[in-house]
Design an enzyme around this catalytic site. Structure first.
Site, mmCIF file in Angstrom:
data_model
loop_
_atom_site.group_PDB
_atom_site.id
_atom_site.type_symbol
_atom_site.label_atom_id
_atom_site.label_comp_id
_atom_site.label_asym_id
_atom_site.label_seq_id
_atom_site.Cartn_x
_atom_site.Cartn_y
_atom_site.Cartn_z
ATOM 1 C CE1 TYR A 290 69.171 -12.459 -30.971
ATOM 2 C CE2 TYR A 290 67.277 -12.410 -29.505
ATOM 3 C CZ TYR A 290 68.189 -11.753 -30.310
ATOM 4 O OH TYR A 290 68.126 -10.392 -30.435
ATOM 5 C CB SER B 87 67.569 -9.350 -26.714
ATOM 6 O OG SER B 87 66.208 -9.701 -26.911
HETATM 7 P P1 NDP Z 1 69.364 -6.080 -38.264
HETATM 8 O O1 NDP Z 1 69.389 -7.463 -38.771
HETATM 9 O O2 NDP Z 1 68.349 -5.124 -38.766
HETATM 10 O O3 NDP Z 1 70.811 -5.402 -38.430
HETATM 11 C C1 NDP Z 1 71.932 -6.101 -37.991
HETATM 12 C C2 NDP Z 1 73.159 -5.249 -38.169
HETATM 13 O O4 NDP Z 1 74.275 -5.996 -37.663
HETATM 14 C C3 NDP Z 1 73.453 -4.934 -39.614
HETATM 15 O O5 NDP Z 1 74.072 -3.683 -39.701
HETATM 16 C C4 NDP Z 1 74.434 -6.053 -39.998
HETATM 17 O O6 NDP Z 1 75.358 -5.720 -40.996
HETATM 18 C C5 NDP Z 1 75.185 -6.230 -38.723
HETATM 19 N N1 NDP Z 1 75.745 -7.576 -38.641
HETATM 20 C C6 NDP Z 1 75.090 -8.759 -38.653
HETATM 21 N N2 NDP Z 1 75.958 -9.767 -38.611
HETATM 22 C C7 NDP Z 1 77.190 -9.208 -38.582
HETATM 23 C C8 NDP Z 1 78.496 -9.729 -38.555
HETATM 24 N N3 NDP Z 1 78.736 -11.054 -38.552
HETATM 25 N N4 NDP Z 1 79.530 -8.859 -38.547
HETATM 26 C C9 NDP Z 1 79.311 -7.523 -38.568
HETATM 27 N N5 NDP Z 1 78.104 -6.980 -38.600
HETATM 28 C C10 NDP Z 1 77.055 -7.809 -38.617
HETATM 29 O O7 NDP Z 1 69.233 -6.249 -36.683
HETATM 30 P P2 NDP Z 1 68.667 -5.248 -35.566
HETATM 31 O O8 NDP Z 1 69.020 -3.862 -35.881
HETATM 32 O O9 NDP Z 1 67.272 -5.621 -35.310
HETATM 33 O O10 NDP Z 1 69.512 -5.780 -34.321
HETATM 34 C C11 NDP Z 1 70.590 -5.043 -33.760
HETATM 35 C C12 NDP Z 1 70.867 -5.617 -32.379
HETATM 36 O O11 NDP Z 1 69.687 -5.488 -31.590
HETATM 37 C C13 NDP Z 1 71.224 -7.096 -32.392
HETATM 38 O O12 NDP Z 1 72.214 -7.359 -31.426
HETATM 39 C C14 NDP Z 1 69.919 -7.756 -32.006
HETATM 40 O O13 NDP Z 1 70.127 -9.022 -31.405
HETATM 41 C C15 NDP Z 1 69.364 -6.748 -31.033
HETATM 42 N N6 NDP Z 1 67.926 -6.819 -30.822
HETATM 43 C C16 NDP Z 1 67.022 -6.672 -31.847
HETATM 44 C C17 NDP Z 1 65.669 -6.757 -31.594
HETATM 45 C C18 NDP Z 1 64.631 -6.633 -32.668
HETATM 46 O O14 NDP Z 1 63.459 -6.934 -32.391
HETATM 47 N N7 NDP Z 1 64.956 -6.183 -33.859
HETATM 48 C C19 NDP Z 1 65.166 -7.007 -30.243
HETATM 49 C C20 NDP Z 1 66.188 -7.134 -29.250
HETATM 50 C C21 NDP Z 1 67.499 -7.040 -29.545
HETATM 51 P P3 NDP Z 1 75.133 -6.202 -42.535
HETATM 52 O O15 NDP Z 1 74.038 -5.303 -43.012
HETATM 53 O O16 NDP Z 1 76.410 -5.953 -43.221
HETATM 54 O O17 NDP Z 1 74.706 -7.631 -42.482
#
Ligand code: NDP
Length: 245
Positions: A155, A141
Site C-alpha cells: 500500500y 497517503s
Molecule cells: P473507502 O473504502 O471509504 O472508499 C473507497 C471508494 O473508492 C469507494 O467509493 C469505492 O467504491 C471506490 N473504489 C474502491 N475500489 C474501486 C474500484 N476498483 N473501482 C472504482 N472505485 C473503487 O476509502 P477512503 O474514502 O478511506 O479512501 C479514499 C482514498 O483515500 C483512497 O485512495 C485511500 O487510499 C486514500 N486514503 C485513505 C485514508 C484513510 O485513512 N481512510 C488515509 C490515506 C489515504 P465502491 O463503494 O463502489 O466500492
C-alpha cells in the site's frame, strides 16, 4: 478562466468516504460532478439524488478502476454529458494489508492496478479534455512518507508511486497551464479504517489525538481545485492531524 460555478469535475471512487465528501464539496462549490464507483450502486444513486435535489448536476458511473477501458470510458462520458472536463480527482483506492510472507502476487497486481495504473490512465484520458486552468488532484497517503506498521509495504509503495508520478506529471502539464497535486491524508475515519481498536491504537500517534474526517480532506482537495491554487503544482500536501509531526 471560467467562473467557478461552471466547472466540470470527475471524482473516481465517489460513492463512499473521502471521495463522496469531495463530490459533495465540489458540488456545493458549484461544479457539475461526475463520479465513479465499483459496487456501491445504492449509495452512488443516493448521492446523485441528493445533489440534484439541491439543484446541482451529478452523474454516477459504474467503472471498476482495475479496468483501464472503464476508466477511459468514464472520462469520455463525463466530458460528453457535461460538455468538457476541468477537474479530475483521482481518489479510488483499496487497502490490502498482509505480512511479507503471505502477500500474493495477485493482491500485489490488484493494488497496483487500482491505486496506481488507474490513476495514470484517468489522468492521461482527462488531460486530453482539459484547457488552461485544468486541475488534477490525486489522493495519495501519508504512508508514502511513513508506513508506521508492518503489513503495509505494498500500500505504501502505491502511494509513493502516486507522489512521484504527481511530480513527474507536473512537468508534463505545467506548460499547458494544468496543475496536478497530491493530497496525502493521514488516518481518516472511513470504511477503509473501520475498526475501533485500530482507532484507539492510532490516536496516540496523532498530534491532535483523533482521526481525520472525510470533509476535512475534501476541503484541501477543493482548495487545490480552485482558481486560487494556480501556483501550486507537483506538490504532495499532507493532511494528517500531525501523524508525521
Ligand atoms: P473507502 O473504502 O471509504 O472508499 C473507497 C471508494 O473508492 C469507494 O467509493 C469505492 O467504491 C471506490 N473504489 C474502491 N475500489 C474501486 C474500484 N476498483 N473501482 C472504482 N472505485 C473503487 O476509502 P477512503 O474514502 O478511506 O479512501 C479514499 C482514498 O483515500 C483512497 O485512495 C485511500 O487510499 C486514500 N486514503 C485513505 C485514508 C484513510 O485513512 N481512510 C488515509 C490515506 C489515504 P465502491 O463503494 O463502489 O466500492
Amino acid at each position: 478562466s471560467q467562473p467557478h460555478s461552471t466547472k466540470i469535475a470527475l471524482v473516481t471512487g465517489g460513492s463512499r468516504g473521502i471521495g463522496a465528501a469531495i463530490v459533495r464539496r465540489l458540488a456545493a462549490d458549484g461544479a457539475a460532478v461526475a463520479f465513479t464507483y465499483s459496487s456501491s450502486e445504492h449509495k452512488a444513486k443516493a448521492i446523485v439524488a441528493e445533489l440534484e435535489a439541491a439543484g446541482g448536476r451529478a452523474l454516477a458511473i459504474r467503472a471498476d478502476s482495475a479496468d483501464a477501458k472503464a476508466v477511459q470510458d468514464a472520462v469520455a462520458l463525463t466530458a460528453e454529458t457535461f460538455g468538457g472536463l476541468d477537474i479530475l480527482v483521482s481518489n479510488a483506492g483499496i487497502l490490502i494489508l498482509n505480512p511479507l510472507d503471505d502477500y500474493s502476487l495477485e493482491d500485489f497486481d490488484r493494488m497496483f492496478a487500482v491505486n496506481v495504473r488507474a490513476a495514470f490512465v484517468g489522468i492521461q484520458a482527462a488531460a486530453r479534455h482539459m484547457k488552461e486552468g485544468g486541475r488534477i488532484i490525486t489522493i495519495g497517503s501519508v504512508t508514502a512518507d511513513r508506513s508506521g506498521f508492518p503489513t503495509s509495504a505494498v500500500y505504501s509503495m502505491t502511494k509513493g508511486a502516486i507522489a512521484s508520478m504527481t511530480r513527474g506529471l507536473a512537468r508534463d502539464l505545467g506548460p499547458r497551464g494544468i496543475t496536478i497535486n497530491n493530497v496525502q491524508p493521514g488516518p481518516t475515519a472511513t470504511d477503509m479504517n473501520p475498526n475501533e481498536d485500530d482507532h484507539e491504537r492510532l490516536k496516540p500517534l496523532m498530534a491532535l489525538g483523533r482521526l481525520g474526517e472525510d470533509r476535512e480532506i475534501a476541503g484541501l482537495a477543493a482548495y487545490l481545485a480552485s482558481a486560487e491554487a494556480a501556483f501550486v503544482t507537483g506538490a504532495s500536501l499532507t493532511i494528517d492531524g500531525g501523524y508525521l509531526a
